[in-house]
Design a protein around this motif. Structure first.
Motif, short mmCIF file in Angstrom:
data_model
loop_
_atom_site.label_atom_id
_atom_site.label_comp_id
_atom_site.label_asym_id
_atom_site.label_seq_id
_atom_site.Cartn_x
_atom_site.Cartn_y
_atom_site.Cartn_z
N VAL A 248 0.83 -1.21 0.00
CA VAL A 248 0.00 0.00 0.00
C VAL A 248 0.86 1.25 0.00
O VAL A 248 0.61 2.23 -0.71
N ASP A 249 1.99 1.21 0.81
CA ASP A 249 2.87 2.36 0.88
C ASP A 249 3.51 2.64 -0.48
O ASP A 249 3.64 3.78 -0.91
N THR A 250 3.93 1.57 -1.19
CA THR A 250 4.54 1.74 -2.52
C THR A 250 3.53 2.33 -3.50
O THR A 250 3.88 3.23 -4.29
N GLU A 251 2.31 1.86 -3.46
CA GLU A 251 1.29 2.40 -4.37
C GLU A 251 1.02 3.87 -4.08
O GLU A 251 0.81 4.66 -4.99
N ALA A 252 1.04 4.25 -2.80
CA ALA A 252 0.84 5.66 -2.45
C ALA A 252 1.96 6.52 -3.01
O ALA A 252 1.74 7.63 -3.53
N LEU B 262 12.45 17.26 -9.07
CA LEU B 262 13.47 16.72 -8.16
C LEU B 262 12.84 15.81 -7.12
O LEU B 262 13.37 14.72 -6.82
N LYS B 263 11.69 16.21 -6.58
CA LYS B 263 11.01 15.39 -5.57
C LYS B 263 10.55 14.06 -6.17
O LYS B 263 10.70 13.00 -5.56
N ALA B 264 10.00 14.11 -7.40
CA ALA B 264 9.55 12.88 -8.06
C ALA B 264 10.73 11.94 -8.32
O ALA B 264 10.62 10.72 -8.15
N PHE B 265 11.89 12.49 -8.71
CA PHE B 265 13.08 11.68 -8.97
C PHE B 265 13.56 10.99 -7.70
O PHE B 265 13.91 9.80 -7.71
N GLU B 266 13.56 11.71 -6.57
CA GLU B 266 14.01 11.12 -5.31
C GLU B 266 13.06 10.02 -4.84
O GLU B 266 13.49 8.97 -4.35
N LEU B 267 11.74 10.22 -5.01
CA LEU B 267 10.77 9.19 -4.62
C LEU B 267 10.92 7.94 -5.48
O LEU B 267 10.79 6.81 -4.99
N ALA B 268 11.18 8.13 -6.78
CA ALA B 268 11.37 6.98 -7.67
C ALA B 268 12.59 6.17 -7.26
O ALA B 268 12.61 4.93 -7.35
N ILE C 216 11.75 3.84 -4.12
CA ILE C 216 11.02 2.58 -4.36
C ILE C 216 11.78 1.67 -5.31
O ILE C 216 11.27 0.60 -5.69
N ASN C 217 12.98 2.10 -5.76
CA ASN C 217 13.88 1.25 -6.55
C ASN C 217 13.21 0.80 -7.86
O ASN C 217 13.29 -0.37 -8.24
N ASP C 218 12.53 1.72 -8.55
CA ASP C 218 11.91 1.44 -9.85
C ASP C 218 12.79 2.07 -10.92
O ASP C 218 12.84 3.30 -11.08
N VAL C 219 13.51 1.22 -11.68
CA VAL C 219 14.51 1.73 -12.63
C VAL C 219 13.84 2.53 -13.74
O VAL C 219 14.29 3.64 -14.11
N GLU C 220 12.75 2.01 -14.29
CA GLU C 220 12.09 2.69 -15.40
C GLU C 220 11.50 4.02 -14.96
O GLU C 220 11.62 5.04 -15.65
N LEU C 221 10.88 4.03 -13.78
CA LEU C 221 10.32 5.27 -13.26
C LEU C 221 11.42 6.27 -12.91
O LEU C 221 11.27 7.48 -13.09
N THR C 222 12.57 5.77 -12.43
CA THR C 222 13.71 6.65 -12.15
C THR C 222 14.21 7.31 -13.43
O THR C 222 14.54 8.51 -13.45
N ARG D 221 3.81 5.80 -5.67
CA ARG D 221 3.64 5.86 -7.12
C ARG D 221 2.57 6.89 -7.51
O ARG D 221 2.72 7.62 -8.49
N LEU D 222 1.49 6.93 -6.74
CA LEU D 222 0.44 7.90 -7.02
C LEU D 222 0.96 9.33 -6.84
O LEU D 222 0.67 10.22 -7.65
N GLU D 223 1.77 9.54 -5.79
CA GLU D 223 2.34 10.88 -5.57
C GLU D 223 3.29 11.26 -6.70
O GLU D 223 3.30 12.41 -7.17
N ILE D 224 4.09 10.28 -7.17
CA ILE D 224 5.00 10.54 -8.30
C ILE D 224 4.21 10.91 -9.55
O ILE D 224 4.58 11.83 -10.30
N LYS D 225 3.10 10.22 -9.77
CA LYS D 225 2.27 10.51 -10.95
C LYS D 225 1.74 11.95 -10.90
O LYS D 225 1.74 12.67 -11.91
N GLU D 226 1.27 12.38 -9.73
CA GLU D 226 0.77 13.75 -9.58
C GLU D 226 1.88 14.77 -9.81
O GLU D 226 1.67 15.81 -10.46
#
Length: 756
Positions: free
Chosen positions: A15-19, A47-53, A56-62, A21-26
């Motif tokens: 649930v925390d990871t999905e939250a 910058l904040k979205a990059f740090e969150l990605a 969660i160790n998501d290479v594609e999202l990073t 991801r949702l914040e990164i999307k926004e």
């Protein structure tokens, strides 16, 4: 217990990871919305979205968020930070990943290298990105990369390679048929040929580009192409042709409203005209260009125009003005730091001072010119050395980056293996918990069925008991309704007898008048005497009428007798009509009794428009005889809870009164309208009567003497019924085509039901 704890921990982590991801999307959506208009404000959310990605160790999202951050730095002019961000993201990214964002990162990296003068690194990055664009099947991006490579090779002086790439781009874009990009590629090829001195071929490609842009019909692009062709003709020495192209380009650019490009074309025209000897016209174009460039802050273009203008003024032997133009150019160079043009300005200044006779100043300016030129040459040499050193450092850094990238890949694979192991344990635990839950649900379902069966039996028993009670209540209600019907019929019969008594009184009066008129008719006796007299004088009729005094008076007596008979006939006809009207009123009362006998005496809910139509039906025939224009204004969705018998009696009295009153008006002008509305919990009825020659009534004349005329008695009875119901009746004058109106207020329960 341990199993449940681990399952809860895994669910919480998911649930925390999905939250996140949702914040990164926004955040990414916010960056996309602000990147074009205000790149600086897009840096913080990127910058904040990059740090969150990364968390969660998501290479594609990073990779995607890192590309957005690098683009924000690049567009806001922070070249160093943009390059640093790009290289750091590429270190974290799996190079085998096929991603649009990875390709865009490579493109930004190459553009930054080219902007910083690291041309060899830029060419290498662009060439390395081409296989990635092919794997993504993105031909448009592949062609853009090849175009960028040709520009880098052109700046490096590798004209053959630049031309080779551009020719391949041109061939493939011609196959696709993209005309605007074909024209841009033709311009690039023309620039290459111009750089190597082949002006004829450069001109050919520019002409092809111009033809395509004329087909596209974009004025600004056409103006740019015409200006480029004019510049080539200027270098070829064909000044008249160059001037025609430049003038056409100037007209189009002025129409398009691009001041910067317009000023450049004016400067080119001034240079060509000065070579043709058209000094005044050339000076006019140059001064207009200077005005535009000064207002727009185009320092380099303004210096170019001042150089051309000072040379023109020097050729015209206007030394002071030429010196002022060179002074202005030096001032702009000092203010803006545009030292690359300082040598040209100093050289022109030394020539102007020499022409003015200031040889000492000319010598000083020439010495500064030589020093500046030598310094610029030294700086160019140093830049080339620095470029070579930078290329060596870049190669070393590239090797180090490759080693770091491989280490990152190894760490990423190890991390993936650990994640798979962890997920396997969690999946096993989840399956165990799921089996326990299924067994619990099966047991709970069986228990629920037993409880439902017991509850259904209790509901059935209660339903049967309630049905028996409802039958008893329905029987009691039916008895009450029948009793109310009997009571209502009795009261309604009394009302009808009252109406019939009033109508019979009118019939009795009219019959008495008729009998008296028939008994005392003198006209009949006079007519008999005249007939006897004429019979006696039958043989001497002519002599009797001409000479006898009685015969001479006979025509006049006959005329008076005819008038008398007509007057009596009209009186009898009027009394007969009154008699017929009373009979019709009795008939209407009987019909109303037949309808009202069906109405419930108690309060009942009715659709009021239909209710009024039922009351109006017995009077239709009489209204048609009188020629009355009837109109009903009542909403179709108006429902009212009323005392049906009493309200129908009031409406019957009103319609009877209307029949009597409208008979006094001219037939073609008789009008009647009934309007029903709901206002503040009361049912409001308005009966409007109108007609030419109709008498005007008011409350004073209508209710002052209730024992007077029969129709006024009817109106008075209606008012009494309304008073019993706590209502009111008021008779007032009306406007427009109606003479007066009768207003009723019924304090009843009213519910408006809107149509859906």
């Amino acid at each position: 217990m341990c199993v449940c704890w681990l399952t809860g921990l895994w669910v919480f982590a998911s649930v925390d990871t999905e939250a996140v991801r949702l914040e990164i999307k926004e955040l990414r959506q916010k960056v996309t919305n602000t990147l074009r208009q205000d790149p600086k404000s897009a840096i913080d959310p990127a910058l904040k979205a990059f740090e969150l990605a990364q968390q969660i160790n998501d290479v594609e999202l990073t990779t995607d968020t890192g590309y957005q951050l690098a683009l924000a730095y690049f567009r806001s002019g922070q070249t160093g930070r943009a390059l640093e961000q790009t290289e750091s993201v590429l270190l974290l990214t799996d190079t085998t990943l096929k991603s649009e964002s990875l390709l865009d990162l490579r493109t930004i990296q190459g553009s930054l290298y080219a902007k910083m003068g690291r041309l060899r690194e830029a060419a290498r990055v662009f060439e390395d990105a081409i296989p990635l664009s092919r794997s993504l099947d993105s031909e448009s991006k592949e062609l853009n990369l090849m175009h960028n490579i040709s520009i880098v090779y052109l700046r490096m002086g590798k004209f053959d390679l630049a031309l080779e790439y551009n020719m391949e781009v041109l061939r493939r874009r011609e196959e696709k048929g993209d005309r605007s990009k074909i024209a841009n590629t033709l311009n690039s090829i023309a620039s290459i040929y111009s750089s190597i001195g082949d002006l004829e071929k450069s001109l050919q490609y520019l002409q092809k580009s111009l033809a395509i842009k004329r087909l596209d019909g974009v004025p600004y692009d056409i103006g740019i192409a015409l200006g480029n062709i004019g510049s080539i003709y200027t270098e070829l020495g064909e000044l008249e042709v160059a001037m025609s192209y430049l003038e056409e380009a100037l007209a189009i650019k002025q129409q398009a409203g691009n001041d910067e490009s317009t000023a450049i074309t004016m400067c080119s025209l001034g240079s060509v005209l000065s070579k043709l000897g058209q000094i005044e016209k050339a000076e006019r174009y140059l001064r207009e260009a200077l005005k535009i460039q000064a207002s727009r802050g185009l320092a380099r273009d303004e210096i170019d125009s001042l150089l051309v203008l000072s040379g023109l003024l020097r050729m015209s032997e206007r030394g002071d003005e030429a010196l002022a133009a060179s002074d202005r150019a030096l001032k702009i160079i000092n203010e803006t730091g545009t030292e690359s043009m300082l040598a040209s300005v100093l050289e022109e200044r030394s020539l102007i001072l020499e022409m003015n006779g200031d040889y000492e100043g000319a010598l000083l300016a020439f010495r500064r010119f030589k020093e500046t030129r030598e310094r610029i040459l030294d700086e160019d040499t140093q830049l080339k050395i620095a470029d070579l050193q930078g290329q060596i450092d870049a190669d070393q850094k590239s090797r180090e980056l490759e080693l770091l990238r491989r280490d990152t890949q190894i760490e990423s694979l190890e991390l993936k293996r650990k994640v798979w192991v962890r997920n396997g344990w969690i999946a096993g635990l989840c399956v165990s918990v799921l089996m326990v839950l299924i067994l619990f649900l099966l047991w709970n379902r069986s228990r629920q069925r037993q409880l439902n069966a017991r509850l259904e039996s209790m509901v059935s028993e209660r339903t049967l008991h309630l049905l028996a009670k409802s039958r008893q209540v329905a029987e009691m209600h039916q008895k009450l309704v029948e009793a109310a019907h009997h009571a209502g019929k009795a009261e309604l019969a009394m009302g009808v007898l009252h109406h019939l008594g009033n109508s019979l009184n009118s019939v009795n009066i009219s019959a008495s008048v008729l009998c008296e008129s028939l008994d005392i008719r003198k006209s009949s006796r006079l007519l008999g005497d005249i007939a006897n007299l004429l019979a006696e004088q039958q043989n001497r009729m002519t002599e009797f009428l001409e000479r006898d005094p009685r015969g001479q008076k006979l025509p006049h007596a006959l005329r008076r007798l005819v008038d008398k008979i007509q007057t009596e006939h009209l009186d009898l006809k009027q009394e007969a009509q009154s008699l017929m009207q009373a009979i019709h009123e009795m008939t209407g009362s009987l019909r109303a009794q037949q309808i009202n006998a069906k109405v419930n005496w108690l309060y009942e809910e009715v659709e009021f428009a239909q209710f009024i139509q039922q009351i109006y039906t017995p009077f239709v025939e009489r209204f048609l005889e009188l020629g009355v224009e009837f109109e009903l204004d009542c909403p179709n969705d108006l429902r009212a809870t009323i005392q049906g018998v009493k309200v129908s009696r009031v409406l019957s009295d009103l319609l009877s009164f209307a029949v009597s009153e409208l008979s006094y008006a001219v037939k073609s002008t008789r009008r009647l309208m009934i309007r029903a509305t709901c206002v503040d919990g009361h049912l409001s009825l308005v009966c409007l009567l109108g007609g030419k020659s109709m008498r005007h009534l008011s409350d004073a004349t209508a209710f002052a003497a209730p024992s007077g005329r029969g129709e006024l008695i009817t109106l008075h009875d209606a008012a009494n019924v309304l008073l019993e119901m706590d209502g009111s009746l008021k008779l007032v004058a009306a406007e427009g085509k109606y003479t007066y109106s009768i207003g009723l207020q019924l304090p009843v329960l009213v519910e408006l039901i809107a149509n859906t």
